[in-house]
Scaffold this active site. Sequence first.
Site, PDB file in Angstrom:
ATOM      1  N   HIS A 179       7.799   1.374  -1.926  1.00 45.05           N
ATOM      2  CA  HIS A 179       7.877   0.975  -3.507  1.00 45.05           C
ATOM      3  C   HIS A 179       8.226   2.134  -4.135  1.00 45.05           C
ATOM      4  CE1 HIS A 179       4.410  -2.506  -3.431  1.00 45.05           C
ATOM      5  NE2 HIS A 179       5.334  -2.713  -2.207  1.00 45.05           N
ATOM      6  N   GLU A 192       7.441   3.643  -6.838  1.00 46.61           N
ATOM      7  CA  GLU A 192       6.463   4.509  -7.174  1.00 46.61           C
ATOM      8  C   GLU A 192       5.817   5.470  -6.237  1.00 46.61           C
ATOM      9  OE1 GLU A 192       5.258   0.390  -9.145  1.00 46.61           O
ATOM     10  OE2 GLU A 192       6.438   1.045  -7.209  1.00 46.61           O
ATOM     11  N   CYS A 216       1.684  -2.272  -8.540  1.00 50.96           N
ATOM     12  CA  CYS A 216       1.085  -3.011  -7.840  1.00 50.96           C
ATOM     13  C   CYS A 216      -0.456  -2.208  -7.802  1.00 50.96           C
ATOM     14  CB  CYS A 216       1.657  -3.582  -6.339  1.00 50.96           C
ATOM     15  SG  CYS A 216       1.643  -1.986  -5.075  1.00 50.96           S
ATOM     16  N   CYS A 232      -0.166   0.870  -5.476  1.00 48.70           N
ATOM     17  CA  CYS A 232       0.757   1.920  -6.103  1.00 48.70           C
ATOM     18  C   CYS A 232      -0.150   2.752  -7.074  1.00 48.70           C
ATOM     19  CB  CYS A 232       2.015   1.601  -6.546  1.00 48.70           C
ATOM     20  SG  CYS A 232       3.350   1.227  -5.411  1.00 48.70           S
TER      21      CYS A 232
END
Length: 170
Positions: A97, A99, A123, A126
């Site tokens: 991801h 992040e 999410c 994250c």
Amino acid sequence: MNHKFKDNASSCLQCGIARFSDSNDRRFYKCRPTWHETWMTVTKNIAERSYDPQLKVGAIIVSIDNTQMLSIGYNGNYAGGPNQRESDVQGEGGFLHAEQNAIIKCDYNFPKNKIMYVTHSPCRLCCKFIVNAGISSVIYESIYRDESGLEILRDKGIEVIRYSEAILSQ
């Protein structure tokens, strides 16, 4: 962005610049972008580097005083890995991801508070990374399908702001 003057107001509602009587003076027709606008523009540009055809996500980490961009990330594979999804099933693309990529590249011991700008709300997993990374604020533009992680951030005292609200507050 154009200046916004309310009725006979003497200054712009967005940037505070004075209204000028000389309509030929074009230097003052555009507002300077706010820091939120500046950083979100960078975040969106970083997202375009993603190879994911389904969802391009970008994240950046900046110092709270806006003097330094500390890290960038976008959803993608491991360094040197194939630039393609492992699966077309939603949520199973196999990419790191944005992040996560931004956090692993950022100096954890940076002495100032940090803000993360991200194109989509993080999410749940994250959000756990964000807590452990010592980030003090998260500003996101679009809502991701799973918002449950945002409560983790709020419970830990991390400021969570939707970009549209951040713009209105400046």
